[in-house]
Design a protein around this motif. Structure first.
Motif, PDB file in Angstrom:
ATOM      1  N   UNK A 126      -8.747  -0.377  -5.360  1.00 20.46           N
ATOM      2  CA  UNK A 126      -9.681   0.514  -4.652  1.00 20.46           C
ATOM      3  C   UNK A 126      -9.211   0.855  -3.241  1.00 20.46           C
ATOM      4  N   UNK A 127      -7.968   0.478  -2.921  1.00 19.09           N
ATOM      5  CA  UNK A 127      -7.465   0.657  -1.555  1.00 19.09           C
ATOM      6  C   UNK A 127      -7.432   2.134  -1.167  1.00 19.09           C
ATOM      7  N   UNK A 128      -8.103   2.433  -0.068  1.00 16.22           N
ATOM      8  CA  UNK A 128      -8.124   3.822   0.409  1.00 16.22           C
ATOM      9  C   UNK A 128      -7.060   3.998   1.496  1.00 16.22           C
ATOM     10  N   UNK A 129      -6.604   5.224   1.628  1.00 15.36           N
ATOM     11  CA  UNK A 129      -5.572   5.556   2.617  1.00 15.36           C
ATOM     12  C   UNK A 129      -5.908   5.000   4.008  1.00 15.36           C
ATOM     13  N   UNK A 130      -7.176   5.172   4.397  1.00 13.93           N
ATOM     14  CA  UNK A 130      -7.560   4.767   5.760  1.00 13.93           C
ATOM     15  C   UNK A 130      -7.613   3.246   5.938  1.00 13.93           C
ATOM     16  N   UNK A 131      -7.594   2.498   4.811  1.00 14.91           N
ATOM     17  CA  UNK A 131      -7.632   1.030   4.898  1.00 14.91           C
ATOM     18  C   UNK A 131      -6.236   0.413   5.035  1.00 14.91           C
ATOM     19  N   UNK A 132      -5.204   1.208   4.728  1.00 13.18           N
ATOM     20  CA  UNK A 132      -3.840   0.668   4.703  1.00 13.18           C
ATOM     21  C   UNK A 132      -3.426   0.052   6.046  1.00 13.18           C
ATOM     22  N   UNK A 133      -3.719   0.720   7.196  1.00 13.00           N
ATOM     23  CA  UNK A 133      -3.358   0.079   8.474  1.00 13.00           C
ATOM     24  C   UNK A 133      -4.018  -1.284   8.669  1.00 13.00           C
ATOM     25  N   UNK A 134      -5.258  -1.434   8.160  1.00 23.92           N
ATOM     26  CA  UNK A 134      -5.962  -2.714   8.299  1.00 23.92           C
ATOM     27  C   UNK A 134      -5.342  -3.773   7.394  1.00 23.92           C
ATOM     28  N   UNK A 135      -4.936  -3.358   6.183  1.00 25.38           N
ATOM     29  CA  UNK A 135      -4.224  -4.264   5.284  1.00 25.38           C
ATOM     30  C   UNK A 135      -2.949  -4.758   5.963  1.00 25.38           C
ATOM     31  N   UNK A 189       0.776  -1.235   0.000  1.00 23.93           N
ATOM     32  CA  UNK A 189       0.000   0.000   0.000  1.00 23.93           C
ATOM     33  C   UNK A 189       0.810   1.288   0.000  1.00 23.93           C
ATOM     34  N   UNK A 190       2.137   1.186  -0.182  1.00 21.27           N
ATOM     35  CA  UNK A 190       2.963   2.395  -0.263  1.00 21.27           C
ATOM     36  C   UNK A 190       2.828   3.085  -1.616  1.00 21.27           C
ATOM     37  N   UNK A 191       2.628   2.271  -2.653  1.00 23.82           N
ATOM     38  CA  UNK A 191       2.369   2.799  -4.003  1.00 23.82           C
ATOM     39  C   UNK A 191       0.996   2.309  -4.425  1.00 23.82           C
ATOM     40  N   UNK A 192       0.274   3.134  -5.169  1.00 26.50           N
ATOM     41  CA  UNK A 192      -1.071   2.702  -5.562  1.00 26.50           C
ATOM     42  C   UNK A 192      -1.031   1.925  -6.880  1.00 26.50           C
ATOM     43  N   UNK A 193      -1.993   1.022  -7.020  1.00 29.96           N
ATOM     44  CA  UNK A 193      -2.136   0.248  -8.257  1.00 29.96           C
ATOM     45  C   UNK A 193      -3.060   1.033  -9.185  1.00 29.96           C
ATOM     46  N   UNK A 201      -5.545  -8.114  -5.861  1.00 29.72           N
ATOM     47  CA  UNK A 201      -6.087  -8.311  -4.513  1.00 29.72           C
ATOM     48  C   UNK A 201      -5.017  -8.970  -3.663  1.00 29.72           C
ATOM     49  N   UNK A 202      -4.990  -8.596  -2.398  1.00 32.33           N
ATOM     50  CA  UNK A 202      -4.043  -9.164  -1.445  1.00 32.33           C
ATOM     51  C   UNK A 202      -4.767  -9.312  -0.114  1.00 32.33           C
ATOM     52  N   UNK A 203      -4.709 -10.511   0.451  1.00 38.23           N
ATOM     53  CA  UNK A 203      -5.420 -10.864   1.692  1.00 38.23           C
ATOM     54  C   UNK A 203      -6.818 -10.217   1.751  1.00 38.23           C
ATOM     55  N   UNK A 204      -7.559 -10.378   0.662  1.00 32.71           N
ATOM     56  CA  UNK A 204      -8.960  -9.912   0.551  1.00 32.71           C
ATOM     57  C   UNK A 204      -9.120  -8.394   0.455  1.00 32.71           C
ATOM     58  N   UNK A 205      -8.047  -7.670   0.243  1.00 35.62           N
ATOM     59  CA  UNK A 205      -8.147  -6.231  -0.022  1.00 35.62           C
ATOM     60  C   UNK A 205      -7.965  -5.997  -1.524  1.00 35.62           C
ATOM     61  N   UNK A 206      -8.805  -5.133  -2.078  1.00 31.76           N
ATOM     62  CA  UNK A 206      -8.692  -4.769  -3.491  1.00 31.76           C
ATOM     63  C   UNK A 206      -7.658  -3.644  -3.619  1.00 31.76           C
ATOM     64  N   UNK A 207      -6.523  -3.941  -4.228  1.00 36.82           N
ATOM     65  CA  UNK A 207      -5.441  -2.943  -4.312  1.00 36.82           C
ATOM     66  C   UNK A 207      -5.824  -1.747  -5.180  1.00 36.82           C
TER      67      UNK A 207
END
Length: 228
Positions: free
Chosen positions: A71-80, A53-57, A63-69
């Protein structure tokens, strides 16, 4: 696909505005161990940074561990990052506190509150990496190999579905590199999925695993070498 921990389809990997890898197709299933190899500047680090999540796709699917890269939002990165463990080349330990407090910092930052549970978890992961007796030491008192063991323990804290190891032996001497690699192999055998970027061919030959390579703007799987 149901066992895929990581899946990239026709993905383009950018470092800022520069396209470094195109048409990336990669599936890593639960329990796999992959090496990621390639010369400096070939896109290994950019790929790793995209995965945590340091660089956006920007293009393609991922997808990585059920996160869509995509559509990954800034606030979701800690959860990822709670679901993946990251091991860096330069350890990234906090030098102003001891081993125990380094790990406690991560657990508190990821929502742990129960003091007893925190203590038990820290001793459990330190036991796994052979550092339980050193829990009270300041990180600057440790050797490079010991610091990397603590960094691996830190990556295991939230029982991650995937461990991303970015040149984990890059700053270590050959003997210590072997010890760290043996530790990662043990962790893999316990059921963890690992993607490890490395340029240490001694390790790749000694500890055989699947290998993918960045070269010429592409990512492809390398055939297994014959036993040495």
């Amino acid at each position: 696909m149901k066992n895929a921990v990581l899946h990239l389809e026709n993905a383009a990997i950018y470092q800022r505005d520069n396209l470094v890898l195109s048409d990336v197709n990669l599936t890593i299933d639960k329990g796999d161990f992959y090496y990621l190899i390639g010369k400096t500047g070939s896109g290994k680090s950019s790929l790793m940074k995209t995965l945590y999540g340091d660089l956006s796709l920007k293009q393609g699917e991922g997808s990585i561990v059920d996160f869509n890269l995509k559509k990954l939002k800034e606030k979701e990165i800690p959860f990822l990052r709670r679901k993946i463990g990251i091991v860096f080349q330069d350890f990234k330990l906090l030098s102003d506190r001891n081993v125990f407090d380094n790990l406690k910092f991560v657990l508190k930052a990821t929502g742990w509150k129960d003091k007893e549970a925190i203590k038990n978890k820290i001793h459990e992961v330190l036991e796994k990496v052979g550092m339980k007796s050193q829990y009270y030491k300041n990180t600057y008192e440790l050797s490079g190999g010991e610091q990397q063991r603590v960094a691996i323990a830190r990556a295991l804290l939230n029982d991650p579905e995937l461990i991303l190891a970015d040149e984990p032996t890059g700053n270590l001497d050959p003997k210590t590199s072997m010890e760290v690699m043996e530790l990662l192999t043990e962790i893999h055998k316990s059921g963890k999925t690992i993607l490890m970027a490395t340029h240490d061919y001694q390790l790749i030959v000694r500890f055989k695993q699947k290998t993918i390579k960045c070269e010429g703007g592409k990512l492809f799987e390398v055939a297994q070498q014959a036993s040495v």
